[in-house]
Design an enzyme around this catalytic site. Sequence first.
Site, PDB file in Angstrom:
ATOM      1  N   ASP A 139     -24.482 -14.719 -20.721  1.00  0.00           N
ATOM      2  CA  ASP A 139     -25.194 -14.468 -19.457  1.00  0.00           C
ATOM      3  C   ASP A 139     -25.700 -13.023 -19.441  1.00  0.00           C
ATOM      4  OD1 ASP A 139     -26.296 -15.123 -17.010  1.00  0.00           O
ATOM      5  OD2 ASP A 139     -24.461 -14.737 -15.887  1.00  0.00           O
TER       6      ASP A 139
ATOM      7  N   VAL B  80     -19.065  -8.252  -4.781  1.00  0.00           N
ATOM      8  CA  VAL B  80     -18.485  -7.065  -5.405  1.00  0.00           C
ATOM      9  C   VAL B  80     -18.522  -5.940  -4.371  1.00  0.00           C
ATOM     10  CG1 VAL B  80     -18.659  -5.403  -7.304  1.00  0.00           C
ATOM     11  CG2 VAL B  80     -19.300  -7.795  -7.682  1.00  0.00           C
TER      12      VAL B  80
ATOM     13  N   ILE C 180     -21.511  -4.014  -2.752  1.00  0.00           N
ATOM     14  CA  ILE C 180     -22.511  -3.460  -3.673  1.00  0.00           C
ATOM     15  C   ILE C 180     -23.209  -4.538  -4.497  1.00  0.00           C
ATOM     16  CG2 ILE C 180     -21.550  -1.137  -3.798  1.00  0.00           C
ATOM     17  CD1 ILE C 180     -20.118  -1.924  -6.375  1.00  0.00           C
ATOM     18  N   GLY C 181     -22.804  -5.778  -4.318  1.00  0.00           N
ATOM     19  CA  GLY C 181     -23.451  -6.850  -5.063  1.00  0.00           C
ATOM     20  C   GLY C 181     -22.894  -8.201  -4.696  1.00  0.00           C
TER      21      GLY C 181
ATOM     22  N   LYS D 247     -14.418  -7.258  -7.655  1.00  0.00           N
ATOM     23  CA  LYS D 247     -15.083  -8.557  -7.545  1.00  0.00           C
ATOM     24  C   LYS D 247     -14.110  -9.498  -6.853  1.00  0.00           C
ATOM     25  CE  LYS D 247     -17.446 -10.413 -11.056  1.00  0.00           C
ATOM     26  NZ  LYS D 247     -17.722 -11.193 -12.286  1.00  0.00           N
TER      27      LYS D 247
ATOM     28  N   GLY E 209     -22.650 -12.136  -6.612  1.00  0.00           N
ATOM     29  CA  GLY E 209     -22.937 -12.982  -7.764  1.00  0.00           C
ATOM     30  C   GLY E 209     -22.717 -14.433  -7.413  1.00  0.00           C
ATOM     31  N   GLY E 210     -22.837 -15.275  -8.401  1.00  0.00           N
ATOM     32  CA  GLY E 210     -22.673 -16.705  -8.199  1.00  0.00           C
ATOM     33  C   GLY E 210     -21.256 -17.101  -7.827  1.00  0.00           C
ATOM     34  N   PHE E 211     -20.279 -16.244  -8.161  1.00  0.00           N
ATOM     35  CA  PHE E 211     -18.880 -16.602  -7.915  1.00  0.00           C
ATOM     36  C   PHE E 211     -18.190 -15.677  -6.929  1.00  0.00           C
ATOM     37  CE2 PHE E 211     -19.914 -18.359 -12.070  1.00  0.00           C
ATOM     38  CZ  PHE E 211     -19.645 -19.691 -11.816  1.00  0.00           C
ATOM     39  N   GLY E 212     -18.945 -14.768  -6.300  1.00  0.00           N
ATOM     40  CA  GLY E 212     -18.332 -13.915  -5.292  1.00  0.00           C
ATOM     41  C   GLY E 212     -19.041 -12.590  -5.129  1.00  0.00           C
TER      42      GLY E 212
END
Length: 180
Positions: free
Chosen positions: A140, A29, A21-22, A43, A24-27
């Site tokens: 952030d 989701v 579903i998403g 996540k 991000g910069g670190f992994g």
Amino acid sequence: MKKSFETIKLATDNFCEGNKIGEGGFGAVYKGRLSNGQDIAVKRLSMGLAQGDIEFKNEVMLIAKLQHRNLVRLLGFNLEGSEKLLIYEFVQNASLDNFIFDPRKRANLDWDRRYKIIGGMARGLLYLHEDSRLRIIHRDLKASNILLDEEMNPKISDFGTAKLFVIDQTQGNTNRVVGT
């Protein structure tokens, strides 16, 4: 609460792309469903990133101590071998940026709803800055880190770059640039 890696692997259908579903910069989701029927968001932090270790520890330590209706709830985590998982409540309407940047969904953001979202975000930030036991600066805050529940109530998420302040501290220094 700690969840076994196998439980989360089963809940997300082995981290199936269809459940993603998403990103991000670190992994990534993933949406998952526990055996009791509860929907979750998982996540999965990218392996091998030293920065990811810091983000993981920061998020677990900070958000586990916070409870507010305008903050996403951390339900658990898993730290097994090289895997690092954060398990959150699943928030039905994804993130605010999905509404802002989609012409069809944007039509659902009338002024009353926008005002409600802004007010909820402000209450969440006030809690972080003034009313919680900890003093936290998010660092952030952006539309993709504001999740919307089924009633379009906002929930601030992604505390990986957040910074803890002492009670009376009004400013601080950082050694690295963070956020987007």
